[in-house]
Structures are given as C-alpha cells and as structure tokens.
Design a protein around this motif. Structure first.
Motif, PDB file in Angstrom:
ATOM      1  N   SER A 168       0.832  -1.198   0.000  1.00  0.00           N
ATOM      2  CA  SER A 168       0.000   0.000   0.000  1.00  0.00           C
ATOM      3  C   SER A 168       0.865   1.245   0.000  1.00  0.00           C
ATOM      4  N   GLY A 169       0.241   2.366  -0.381  1.00  0.00           N
ATOM      5  CA  GLY A 169       0.983   3.613  -0.416  1.00  0.00           C
ATOM      6  C   GLY A 169       0.068   4.811  -0.301  1.00  0.00           C
ATOM      7  N   ALA A 170       0.643   5.925   0.137  1.00  0.00           N
ATOM      8  CA  ALA A 170      -0.115   7.159   0.290  1.00  0.00           C
ATOM      9  C   ALA A 170       0.784   8.347  -0.023  1.00  0.00           C
ATOM     10  N   ALA A 171       0.215   9.326  -0.699  1.00  0.00           N
ATOM     11  CA  ALA A 171       0.903  10.598  -0.924  1.00  0.00           C
ATOM     12  C   ALA A 171       0.085  11.708  -0.283  1.00  0.00           C
ATOM     13  N   HIS A 172       0.773  12.626   0.381  1.00  0.00           N
ATOM     14  CA  HIS A 172       0.156  13.704   1.172  1.00  0.00           C
ATOM     15  C   HIS A 172      -1.142  13.224   1.825  1.00  0.00           C
ATOM     16  N   PRO A 173      -1.015  12.211   2.705  1.00  0.00           N
ATOM     17  CA  PRO A 173      -2.201  11.581   3.287  1.00  0.00           C
ATOM     18  C   PRO A 173      -2.976  12.513   4.223  1.00  0.00           C
ATOM     19  N   ALA A 174      -4.291  12.439   4.160  1.00  0.00           N
ATOM     20  CA  ALA A 174      -5.155  13.213   5.044  1.00  0.00           C
ATOM     21  C   ALA A 174      -5.381  12.459   6.352  1.00  0.00           C
ATOM     22  N   ARG A 175      -5.579  13.209   7.422  1.00  0.00           N
ATOM     23  CA  ARG A 175      -5.901  12.635   8.727  1.00  0.00           C
ATOM     24  C   ARG A 175      -4.932  11.508   9.088  1.00  0.00           C
ATOM     25  N   LEU A 176      -3.655  11.802   8.908  1.00  0.00           N
ATOM     26  CA  LEU A 176      -2.614  10.811   9.187  1.00  0.00           C
ATOM     27  C   LEU A 176      -2.627  10.451  10.668  1.00  0.00           C
ATOM     28  N   LEU A 191       4.511   9.273   1.346  1.00  0.00           N
ATOM     29  CA  LEU A 191       5.187  10.482   0.890  1.00  0.00           C
ATOM     30  C   LEU A 191       4.418  11.683   1.427  1.00  0.00           C
ATOM     31  N   ALA A 192       5.032  12.422   2.305  1.00  0.00           N
ATOM     32  CA  ALA A 192       4.372  13.553   2.950  1.00  0.00           C
ATOM     33  C   ALA A 192       4.812  14.869   2.320  1.00  0.00           C
ATOM     34  N   SER A 193       3.951  15.878   2.435  1.00  0.00           N
ATOM     35  CA  SER A 193       4.301  17.229   2.018  1.00  0.00           C
ATOM     36  C   SER A 193       4.740  18.022   3.233  1.00  0.00           C
ATOM     37  N   LYS A 194       5.115  19.266   3.010  1.00  0.00           N
ATOM     38  CA  LYS A 194       5.502  20.139   4.117  1.00  0.00           C
ATOM     39  C   LYS A 194       4.311  20.516   4.994  1.00  0.00           C
ATOM     40  N   GLY A 199       5.403  15.926  13.324  1.00  0.00           N
ATOM     41  CA  GLY A 199       5.514  14.991  14.437  1.00  0.00           C
ATOM     42  C   GLY A 199       4.859  13.665  14.142  1.00  0.00           C
ATOM     43  N   VAL A 200       3.675  13.707  13.527  1.00  0.00           N
ATOM     44  CA  VAL A 200       2.968  12.471  13.180  1.00  0.00           C
ATOM     45  C   VAL A 200       3.716  11.739  12.076  1.00  0.00           C
ATOM     46  N   VAL A 201       4.233  12.481  11.100  1.00  0.00           N
ATOM     47  CA  VAL A 201       5.017  11.848  10.031  1.00  0.00           C
ATOM     48  C   VAL A 201       6.225  11.127  10.631  1.00  0.00           C
ATOM     49  N   ALA A 202       6.871  11.743  11.602  1.00  0.00           N
ATOM     50  CA  ALA A 202       8.024  11.111  12.261  1.00  0.00           C
ATOM     51  C   ALA A 202       7.616   9.840  12.989  1.00  0.00           C
ATOM     52  N   TYR A 216       8.605   2.816   3.968  1.00  0.00           N
ATOM     53  CA  TYR A 216       9.429   3.947   3.551  1.00  0.00           C
ATOM     54  C   TYR A 216       8.612   5.218   3.734  1.00  0.00           C
ATOM     55  N   VAL A 217       9.208   6.224   4.353  1.00  0.00           N
ATOM     56  CA  VAL A 217       8.562   7.514   4.561  1.00  0.00           C
ATOM     57  C   VAL A 217       9.525   8.610   4.140  1.00  0.00           C
ATOM     58  N   GLU A 218       9.020   9.568   3.376  1.00  0.00           N
ATOM     59  CA  GLU A 218       9.827  10.722   2.984  1.00  0.00           C
ATOM     60  C   GLU A 218       8.940  11.958   2.951  1.00  0.00           C
ATOM     61  N   THR A 219       9.478  13.072   3.424  1.00  0.00           N
ATOM     62  CA  THR A 219       8.780  14.346   3.337  1.00  0.00           C
ATOM     63  C   THR A 219       9.385  15.172   2.205  1.00  0.00           C
ATOM     64  N   TYR A 220       8.530  15.633   1.314  1.00  0.00           N
ATOM     65  CA  TYR A 220       8.950  16.501   0.218  1.00  0.00           C
ATOM     66  C   TYR A 220       8.849  17.941   0.739  1.00  0.00           C
TER      67      TYR A 220
END
Length: 258
Positions: A168-176, A191-194, A199-202, A216-220
């Motif tokens: 599964s995968g998500a880009a700029h996910p809502a209500r993470l 894949l997260a945006s700015k 904190g939640v992305v971490a 895999y997690v990365e913030t653009y």
C-alpha cells in the motif's frame, strides 16, 4: 534506469490520459493497461483519488504507475461525480461555499467505511476479471485516498483470496494517524508534504522502519499538500519535477514488493 522509464514521456502540464473507461463493481472506472501488454496483466494497482475526483493530474499519475510497474491500474470513481469544488476552499470562500464544503465532507469524506467497503468490492471484481493478478495487487491513495489505503490494509481485514492487498501507499495523506500504521500487514510507502504534521510523520516513519517492517517515509519539504494529485501545478517547474519524482518513488517501492 530501466526500459520503461527511458520510454516514458516526461510529466507534462498538457496531457491526454491513455486509459479507457468501464464499469467495475458498479463504478465507472478509468483503467490503464501496462504499455505494449499483449497478455492478461500479472499485477494490478487500485488508485484512490483525492476529494477533487479524477483530475487530469491524477490520471497522469495513474498512467505513470502502469508504465513504471507493468501493472494494470484502476481509478474507480468512488464519489460518482460528486466532488469537492475548489471554490469551496481558501480565504475567499463565503458562508455558502463553507456550507457546501461541510455538506460534502459529511456525505463523502467522513464516511470512510463506505469507501473501504467499496474498495473491497472493486478488489474482488478485479480478481475475477484478471485472476492472474492474485497475490500481486496493490492500493495507492492521494490525500483522502491515502487514509483509505491504510484502513484497507490493516491486519484484521486484509487477508484471503480476492481480498488481500500486498502493498500500500499514500501521498500527502489526510488525517494521518500513526497508530493505524502499527496494524498494517503489508509494506507501506508514505510520501508527505511540508503541510502534514511533522511529528505524526516522524511517528509513522519510526513505526514502518522497524526491523520487522518494510516501509518507507519521505517528506517533500518544498511541496504543498496535494502536489501529486488534483492540486498539482504542473506548469510550475518545481512541482512538475517533484510530481515525477514522487510517482517514480511509489513505482520503485511497488516494483520491489508487488
């Protein structure tokens, strides 16, 4: 660089989708086959759009996933033409627009279980239509769709022939929500945006990066929420570059685990 990547045209602000439409599980569904495919597909990805529906940018992303992963990619019209309108958002939205947005959220976005249930129906029908993909089906979502992709791959339900998603995968996910990632039973890319909560992305990164997990997690850092979906501004050079990089990253991850 593989052959598919070399043959794939660059992302463009002026783009004509390559797929066709059919009905799957009662939903009008955009479907794109892998390029030059002459046999039934061996892999499949169900793509879940953001609240703005099947925008050209979203369909261009689906086409790229099909080409880069050699998969059939489906974009069902989950909302049946009932989409969020850009004018309902932003500082210029008046009371009427805000009321329209609240009504839309109530009947579509908050009813997450309805979309998960419909996704399961599409997954079942996909397995019947292309039996060869069994064991090689993924789900990818944008914004709202990323939330659905996570909910659909929790251990308690993601099992069995005709039901299981393998990645599964998500880009700029809502209500993470970090805790939802604790119970995933598949490899997951986020894949997260700015604009997402750092904190939640971490927390999500920590969870899916554990030794027994495949994530895999990365913030653009320069990208806004929606840069890979309907809010993508592909006339902007930086967004266009990061749109392409994002879909390449998703494809690479899916190629590894799908």
């Amino acid at each position: 660089m593989d052959k598919a990547c070399c043959a794939l045209a660059p992302v463009s602000a002026e783009y004509t989708p390559k797929g066709t439409y059919s009905t799957i599980a009662g939903l009008k569904t955009y479907t794109v086959q892998p390029p030059n495919s002459t046999s039934p597909p061996a892999r499949a990805i169900i793509d879940i759009y953001d609240v703005f529906g099947p925008a050209p940018q979203t369909l261009q992303g689906a086409d790229r996933l099909a080409a880069l992963t050699n998969s059939v990619v489906l974009v069902p019209d989950w909302f049946g033409g009932d989409y969020c309108q850009p004018g309902w958002l932003g500082p210029d939205a008046g009371e009427e627009e805000k009321a329209a947005l609240e009504a839309f959220v109530g009947r579509r976005v908050r009813r997450l279980e309805d979309t998960v249930e419909k996704l399961v129906e599409v997954r079942r029908e996909l397995g019947k239509k292309w039996p060869g993909v069994e064991g090689h089906v993924g789900v990818f979502g944008l914004c709202f769709g990323g939330k659905i992709a996570v909910l659909a791959t929790e251990k308690k339900g993601n099992e069995g022939v005709g039901r299981r998603f393998c990645v599964s995968g998500a880009a700029h996910p809502a209500r993470l929500a970090a805790e939802e990632h604790e119970v995933l039973n598949v490899p997951h890319i986020c894949l997260a945006s700015k604009d997402e909560d750092a904190g939640v992305v971490a927390e999500v990164r920590e969870i899916v990066s554990k030794p027994d997990r495949k994530g895999y997690v990365e913030t653009y850092e320069t990208m806004h929420h929606g840069w890979m979906g309907a809010r993508a501004d592909l006339k902007n050079e930086e967004n266009l570059k990061e749109f392409e990089r994002g879909y390449n990253a998703v494809a690479e991850f899916f190629n590894k685990y799908l």
